[in-house]
Design a protein around this motif. Structure first.
Motif, PDB file in Angstrom:
ATOM      1  N   TYR A 131     -10.193   7.662  13.079  1.00 52.23           N
ATOM      2  CA  TYR A 131      -9.062   7.624  12.147  1.00 52.23           C
ATOM      3  C   TYR A 131      -9.561   7.365  10.733  1.00 52.23           C
ATOM      4  O   TYR A 131      -9.129   8.021   9.771  1.00 52.23           O
ATOM      5  CB  TYR A 131      -8.062   6.546  12.557  1.00 52.23           C
ATOM      6  CG  TYR A 131      -6.873   6.454  11.630  1.00 52.23           C
ATOM      7  CD1 TYR A 131      -5.782   7.302  11.778  1.00 52.23           C
ATOM      8  CD2 TYR A 131      -6.845   5.538  10.575  1.00 52.23           C
ATOM      9  CE1 TYR A 131      -4.698   7.239  10.912  1.00 52.23           C
ATOM     10  CE2 TYR A 131      -5.777   5.466   9.707  1.00 52.23           C
ATOM     11  CZ  TYR A 131      -4.700   6.324   9.880  1.00 52.23           C
ATOM     12  OH  TYR A 131      -3.630   6.269   9.012  1.00 52.23           O
TER      13      TYR A 131
ATOM     14  N   GLU B 119      -4.038   8.858   2.906  1.00 48.81           N
ATOM     15  CA  GLU B 119      -3.040   7.958   3.475  1.00 48.81           C
ATOM     16  C   GLU B 119      -2.134   7.378   2.398  1.00 48.81           C
ATOM     17  O   GLU B 119      -0.912   7.259   2.586  1.00 48.81           O
ATOM     18  CB  GLU B 119      -3.730   6.830   4.241  1.00 48.81           C
ATOM     19  CG  GLU B 119      -2.751   5.874   4.897  1.00 48.81           C
ATOM     20  CD  GLU B 119      -3.431   4.801   5.712  1.00 48.81           C
ATOM     21  OE1 GLU B 119      -2.949   3.656   5.712  1.00 48.81           O
ATOM     22  OE2 GLU B 119      -4.458   5.111   6.362  1.00 48.81           O
TER      23      GLU B 119
ATOM     24  N   ASN C 244      -1.375   0.413   4.422  1.00 48.83           N
ATOM     25  CA  ASN C 244      -1.084  -0.561   5.474  1.00 48.83           C
ATOM     26  C   ASN C 244      -1.648  -0.131   6.826  1.00 48.83           C
ATOM     27  O   ASN C 244      -2.180  -0.953   7.584  1.00 48.83           O
ATOM     28  CB  ASN C 244       0.424  -0.770   5.586  1.00 48.83           C
ATOM     29  CG  ASN C 244       0.984  -1.442   4.347  1.00 48.83           C
ATOM     30  OD1 ASN C 244       0.235  -2.042   3.573  1.00 48.83           O
ATOM     31  ND2 ASN C 244       2.287  -1.341   4.140  1.00 48.83           N
ATOM     32  N   GLN C 245      -1.528   1.163   7.143  1.00 51.02           N
ATOM     33  CA  GLN C 245      -2.037   1.635   8.430  1.00 51.02           C
ATOM     34  C   GLN C 245      -3.556   1.498   8.495  1.00 51.02           C
ATOM     35  O   GLN C 245      -4.108   1.056   9.518  1.00 51.02           O
ATOM     36  CB  GLN C 245      -1.632   3.093   8.657  1.00 51.02           C
ATOM     37  CG  GLN C 245      -0.134   3.310   8.801  1.00 51.02           C
ATOM     38  CD  GLN C 245       0.218   4.710   9.255  1.00 51.02           C
ATOM     39  OE1 GLN C 245      -0.250   5.165  10.294  1.00 51.02           O
ATOM     40  NE2 GLN C 245       1.037   5.394   8.480  1.00 51.02           N
ATOM     41  N   ARG C 246      -4.212   1.851   7.412  1.00 49.30           N
ATOM     42  CA  ARG C 246      -5.677   1.766   7.377  1.00 49.30           C
ATOM     43  C   ARG C 246      -6.144   0.312   7.529  1.00 49.30           C
ATOM     44  O   ARG C 246      -7.097   0.016   8.259  1.00 49.30           O
ATOM     45  CB  ARG C 246      -6.175   2.360   6.059  1.00 49.30           C
ATOM     46  CG  ARG C 246      -7.691   2.595   6.017  1.00 49.30           C
ATOM     47  CD  ARG C 246      -8.080   3.228   4.687  1.00 49.30           C
ATOM     48  NE  ARG C 246      -9.447   3.737   4.707  1.00 49.30           N
ATOM     49  CZ  ARG C 246      -9.792   4.922   5.179  1.00 49.30           C
ATOM     50  NH1 ARG C 246      -8.861   5.719   5.686  1.00 49.30           N
ATOM     51  NH2 ARG C 246     -11.060   5.308   5.160  1.00 49.30           N
TER      52      ARG C 246
ATOM     53  N   VAL D  62      -5.720  -0.745  11.143  1.00 48.59           N
ATOM     54  CA  VAL D  62      -6.716  -0.136  12.027  1.00 48.59           C
ATOM     55  C   VAL D  62      -8.074  -0.813  11.859  1.00 48.59           C
ATOM     56  O   VAL D  62      -8.752  -1.156  12.845  1.00 48.59           O
ATOM     57  CB  VAL D  62      -6.830   1.379  11.746  1.00 48.59           C
ATOM     58  CG1 VAL D  62      -8.037   1.974  12.458  1.00 48.59           C
ATOM     59  CG2 VAL D  62      -5.561   2.095  12.195  1.00 48.59           C
TER      60      VAL D  62
ATOM     61  N   PRO E 296      -1.258   0.940  14.407  1.00 46.28           N
ATOM     62  CA  PRO E 296       0.073   1.109  13.807  1.00 46.28           C
ATOM     63  C   PRO E 296       1.062   1.760  14.778  1.00 46.28           C
ATOM     64  O   PRO E 296       0.691   2.605  15.601  1.00 46.28           O
ATOM     65  CB  PRO E 296      -0.190   2.016  12.603  1.00 46.28           C
ATOM     66  CG  PRO E 296      -1.645   1.875  12.322  1.00 46.28           C
ATOM     67  CD  PRO E 296      -2.304   1.633  13.646  1.00 46.28           C
TER      68      PRO E 296
ATOM     69  N   THR F  19       3.450   4.016  14.232  1.00 50.10           N
ATOM     70  CA  THR F  19       4.080   5.081  13.447  1.00 50.10           C
ATOM     71  C   THR F  19       3.901   6.414  14.164  1.00 50.10           C
ATOM     72  O   THR F  19       3.014   6.568  15.003  1.00 50.10           O
ATOM     73  CB  THR F  19       3.455   5.178  12.044  1.00 50.10           C
ATOM     74  OG1 THR F  19       2.051   5.509  12.170  1.00 50.10           O
ATOM     75  CG2 THR F  19       3.584   3.863  11.299  1.00 50.10           C
TER      76      THR F  19
ATOM     77  N   PHE G 215       0.350   7.953  13.375  1.00 49.97           N
ATOM     78  CA  PHE G 215      -0.770   7.393  14.127  1.00 49.97           C
ATOM     79  C   PHE G 215      -0.620   7.664  15.617  1.00 49.97           C
ATOM     80  O   PHE G 215      -1.623   7.854  16.321  1.00 49.97           O
ATOM     81  CB  PHE G 215      -0.871   5.881  13.879  1.00 49.97           C
ATOM     82  CG  PHE G 215      -2.073   5.258  14.540  1.00 49.97           C
ATOM     83  CD1 PHE G 215      -3.327   5.318  13.933  1.00 49.97           C
ATOM     84  CD2 PHE G 215      -1.975   4.652  15.787  1.00 49.97           C
ATOM     85  CE1 PHE G 215      -4.441   4.767  14.546  1.00 49.97           C
ATOM     86  CE2 PHE G 215      -3.079   4.100  16.406  1.00 49.97           C
ATOM     87  CZ  PHE G 215      -4.323   4.157  15.785  1.00 49.97           C
TER      88      PHE G 215
END
Length: 467
Positions: A341, A350, A358-360, A363, A369, A371, A374
C-alpha cells in the motif's frame, strides 16, 4: 288724461323663449333611448342635449344642428364596428379554447368532454355566422358599451380556459415524466443489483469457492492460471476505483499516463487504463520470485516446503480479508499488504484523493483503514498473496518475467492486451512495425510451461525507402 300704452312686444318674445326651453328639456328626458344587449342586460343612454340659442332669430341654427347630428352618427357607427370586431375576436378565442379542450379530451379518451367541446365550437361558429348575416344586411343592433364589456369578459374567460388546459397538459406531462423516471430508477436499481451479484461471483471479495476441491497432489499450471485471472479481475476493479478518484480530484489522466509510460501512442483514449493496470501489477508483483515477496533480508533461509505454502493458500482463500488482517496483524500477509500500500499509493496521491494522510498514518502504524478504497486494495493484495502461495506450492519452480519496451511481438510469450490496438500495415507508403510499448501484466514460467504476458502494442513507423 293720460294715454295708456300697450306692453312692448319684446315681453311676449321672452315668454315664448322660456316656454320653448322648458318644453325641449321635457322632450329630451322622455326620448332617452334604452338599449338592450343580446344576453338581456340593458342600460339607458341619454341622447346628447343641444344648447338652444337665446333668440330663435340666430341665422346659423339649422346648419349647426345638422352638423352635430351627422357627427354623432359617425361616432355611433364607429363604436358599433369596434364592438362587432371585439365580439368576433372573443368568439375566435372561445373557438380556440374549445378546440384545445377537444384535443386534450382525446388522450385519455373522454366522450363527454369531446361532445361538450364540439358543441361549444358549433355554437361559436353559429354566432359568427349570425353576426355576418346581420352585418351584411345592416341589421346590427349592438350596444357598443355592453358588447365591448361582454366581449372582453368572454375573451378573458376563454384565455383562462386555455391556460387551465395548458396547465393540465403540463401536469400530465410531468406525471408521465415522473412515471418514466421512476421506471428508469427501478431498472437502474435492478441492473445495479444484478451487476453487484455478478461482481460478487466473478470479482468481489469473499471465499474463492471454485478452488475448494483443489488437492495438493493434483496441482497443475491450469489452477495457477485460474487464480491469476481472479487476481487480474480484482486489479481492474481497483484501477477503476483509482481512476474515479483521480477524476474527482481533477487529475490530468493524460499527464499521469505519460509520466508512467512516456511516449506511448494510444489507439483510443480509454486505453489509458492499461498504463495504470501496468503500474499496479508491476508494483504488486515486485519480489514475486522470492519466498516471502522479499519482505525480509534472509528470505532464502525461510523457504517453506510446497505443501506448507498450499496450506497457507487454503487457509487464506476462505477467510474474510479485513477480519484476517485485524486478527493476524503481525502475519506475513499483513506485512505484505502494508508494504505494498505504501509503495503503490503515494503520499501525494492519497492527499489529493482524501485531503489528508490519515489512511497512510494508520497503515504505517500497523492498523488497517475501514474505507472502501483500502478494502478494495486489501482484497487485491489478498489475491496476489494467494497467487504467490499457489505458485510456490507447485512441484516445479515458478518465476515471473516482463517484456522489455520496443520488443517485437511474439505469440509464444505475449498476448495483445487490447484487440483495438494498432496493427501492422502500410500508411501513406510508410512501413509500420508493431512493437511492445509496455507490459500490462507480466508473464509466468512454471517449469517448461509459459503463461503469456499481456502487452500493449504501438506502431513504429519507418519512412519509405526512396527509389
Amino acid at each position: 288724461m293720460e294715454t295708456i300704452k300697450p306692453k312692448c312686444s319684446s315681453n311676449n318674445s321672452n315668454h315664448k323663449s322660456r316656454l320653448a326651453r322648458t318644453f325641449q328639456k321635457v322632450i329630451n328626458l322622455r326620448t332617452a333611448t334604452k338599449i338592450a344587449s343580446s344576453n338581456g342586460i340593458g342600460i339607458c343612454v341619454l341622447t346628447s342635449q343641444h344648447n338652444f340659442p337665446q333668440d330663435d332669430s340666430t341665422p346659423d341654427h339649422k346648419t349647426s344642428s345638422h352638423s352635430d347630428k351627422h357627427g354623432d352618427s359617425k361616432v355611433k357607427q364607429k363604436a358599433v364596428l369596434e364592438a362587432l370586431v371585439a365580439k368576433v375576436f372573443a368568439s375566435v378565442t372561445s373557438i380556440k379554447a374549445a378546440y384545445a379542450e377537444l384535443q386534450i379530451a382525446q388522450h385519455p379518451y373522454n366522450s363527454d368532454a369531446i361532445q361538450a367541446a364540439d358543441e361549444a365550437v358549433v355554437e361559436e361558429l353559429r354566432t359568427l355566422s349570425e353576426l355576418k348575416r346581420k352585418f351584411l344586411k345592416k341589421e346590427l343592433d349592438l350596444s357598443p358599451q355592453v358588447t365591448l364589456m361582454l366581449a372582453e369578459i368572454q375573451e378573458q374567460q376563454s384565455l383562462m380556459r386555455t391556460y387551465e388546459i395548458t396547465i393540465k397538459k403540463l401536469e400530465s406531462d410531468v406525471e408521465q415524466k415522473d412515471s418514466d423516471i421512476a421506471l428508469l430508477h427501478k431498472q437502474f436499481e435492478d441492473c445495479t443489483a444484478f451487476n453487484k451479484s455478478l461482481e460478487k461471483k466473478l470479482n468481489a471479495s469473499g471465499p474463492l469457492s471454485m478452488f475448494d476441491n483443489i488437492q495438493f497432489t493434483t496441482l497443475n499450471p491450469s489452477h495457477f492460471v485460474q487464480v491469476l485471472h481472479c487476481t487480474l479481475r480484482s486489479v481492474r476493479s481497483f484501477v477503476k476505483m483509482m481512476i474515479k478518484e483521480m477524476e474527482l480530484a481533477k487529475w490530468d489522466l493524460d499527464a499521469a499516463a505519460k509520466t508512467i509510460e512516456p511516449g506511448t501512442l494510444f489507439a483510443k483514449q480509454s486505453h489509458r487504463c492499461f498504463v495504470f493496470e501496468s503500474f499496479v501489477c508491476k508494483t504488486m508483483l515486485e519480489g514475486f520470485n522470492s519466498n516471502d515477496f522479499g519482505l525480509t533480508k534472509d528470505s532464502a533461509s525461510k523457504k517453506l516446503d510446497p505443501e506448507q505454502y498450499f496450506n497457507k493458500f487454503k487457509n487464506l482463500k476462505s477467510a474474510h480479508t479485513k477480519s484476517f488482517l485485524v486478527q493476524n496483524s503481525n502475519s506475513s500477509f499483513a506485512k505484505f499488504t502494508r508494504t505494498k500500500y505504501v509503495n503503490l499509493v503515494h503520499a501525494k496521491m492519497e492527499c489529493s484523493f482524501f485531503g489528508n494522510l490519515n489512511q497512510r498514518k494508520l497503515v504505517t502504524s500497523g492498523g488497517f483503514p475501514d474505507t472502501a478504497f483500502f478494502t478494495a486494495f486489501a482484497e487485491m493484495s489478498r489475491r496476489f498473496w494467494l497467487l504467490h502461495c499457489l505458485g510456490f506450492s507447485m512441484h516445479e519452480q515458478v518465476s515471473v518475467f516482463q517484456v522489455k519496451k520496443d520488443c517485437r511481438f511474439s505469440e509464444v510469450y505475449m498476448e495483445n492486451a487490447s484487440e483495438d490496438s494498432l496493427f501492422s500495415g502500410e500508411i501513406n507508403d510508410a512501413n509500420i512495425d508493431i512493437r511492445v510499448s509496455f507490459t500490462v501484466v507480466p508473464g509466468f514460467k512454471i517449469g517448461k510451461t509459459v503463461i503469456q504476458s499481456q502487452v500493449y502494442l504501438s506502431p513504429v513507423i519507418t519512412p519509405p525507402v526512396s527509389r
